[in-house]
Motif scaffolding. Structure first.
Motif, PDB file in Angstrom:
ATOM      1  N   ASP A  19       0.835  -1.199   0.000  1.00  0.00           N
ATOM      2  CA  ASP A  19       0.000   0.000   0.000  1.00  0.00           C
ATOM      3  C   ASP A  19       0.872   1.252   0.000  1.00  0.00           C
ATOM      4  N   THR A  20       1.894   1.254   0.824  1.00  0.00           N
ATOM      5  CA  THR A  20       2.819   2.386   0.868  1.00  0.00           C
ATOM      6  C   THR A  20       3.540   2.538  -0.475  1.00  0.00           C
ATOM      7  N   ALA A  21       3.971   1.431  -1.048  1.00  0.00           N
ATOM      8  CA  ALA A  21       4.641   1.486  -2.353  1.00  0.00           C
ATOM      9  C   ALA A  21       3.706   2.075  -3.417  1.00  0.00           C
ATOM     10  N   CYS A  22       2.447   1.681  -3.394  1.00  0.00           N
ATOM     11  CA  CYS A  22       1.479   2.246  -4.355  1.00  0.00           C
ATOM     12  C   CYS A  22       1.327   3.749  -4.149  1.00  0.00           C
ATOM     13  N   ASN A  23       1.240   4.164  -2.902  1.00  0.00           N
ATOM     14  CA  ASN A  23       1.093   5.600  -2.627  1.00  0.00           C
ATOM     15  C   ASN A  23       2.311   6.393  -3.078  1.00  0.00           C
ATOM     16  N   LEU A  24       3.461   5.733  -3.118  1.00  0.00           N
ATOM     17  CA  LEU A  24       4.678   6.373  -3.617  1.00  0.00           C
ATOM     18  C   LEU A  24       4.862   6.175  -5.122  1.00  0.00           C
ATOM     19  N   LYS A  25       3.865   5.543  -5.741  1.00  0.00           N
ATOM     20  CA  LYS A  25       3.875   5.244  -7.180  1.00  0.00           C
ATOM     21  C   LYS A  25       5.021   4.306  -7.575  1.00  0.00           C
ATOM     22  N   GLU A  26       5.400   3.444  -6.656  1.00  0.00           N
ATOM     23  CA  GLU A  26       6.398   2.399  -6.903  1.00  0.00           C
ATOM     24  C   GLU A  26       5.637   1.104  -7.222  1.00  0.00           C
ATOM     25  N   TYR A  27       4.985   1.101  -8.370  1.00  0.00           N
ATOM     26  CA  TYR A  27       4.065   0.020  -8.705  1.00  0.00           C
ATOM     27  C   TYR A  27       4.762  -1.309  -8.949  1.00  0.00           C
ATOM     28  N   ARG A  28       5.950  -1.300  -9.475  1.00  0.00           N
ATOM     29  CA  ARG A  28       6.667  -2.557  -9.709  1.00  0.00           C
ATOM     30  C   ARG A  28       6.908  -3.275  -8.379  1.00  0.00           C
ATOM     31  N   LEU A  29       7.371  -2.542  -7.377  1.00  0.00           N
ATOM     32  CA  LEU A  29       7.593  -3.117  -6.051  1.00  0.00           C
ATOM     33  C   LEU A  29       6.270  -3.565  -5.430  1.00  0.00           C
TER      34      LEU A  29
END
Length: 108
Positions: A19-29
């Motif tokens: 969820d945090t990665a998505c919010n940071l737009k780190e979609y691959r992770l």
């Protein structure tokens, strides 16, 4: 973080990382983490479904309910961030396991 899941609560923690990665737009992770969690949940629910068919007393309703709830959260997260491939995979599993575990989900 290694793919070690001693229980369903670890999967929940990994979901929050995604969820945090998505919010940071780190979609691959995020997709990598969510795919790992999805595989773990699918494996656990397949095992629990086998137990439900053979000896219903051996399943842990809490783990089943947490797993299905987590699939629901994952489906919402991936849809909200337009990660369509992962969203479709998670939604498919959510639909499948909701129908398989209807009796377990409805337990208090």
């Amino acid at each position: 973080m290694p793919d070690i899941y001693p229980n369903a609560d670890v999967a929940v923690r990994k979901f929050y990382l995604a969820d945090t990665a998505c919010n940071l737009k780190e979609y691959r992770l995020a997709n990598k983490i969510l795919s790992s969690v999805d595989r773990y949940i699918k494996d656990q629910l397949d095992y629990n479904y086998h137990c439900l068919q053979t000896d219903a007393d051996t399943i842990n309703p809490y783990d089943v309910q947490v797993s299905i709830s987590l699939l629901n959260e994952m489906a919402e997260l991936t849809a909200r961030h337009q990660q369509l491939a992962v969203s479709a995979q998670v939604q498919k599993h959510l639909t499948e396991y909701r129908s398989k575990f209807t009796s377990v989900i409805q337990q208090p």
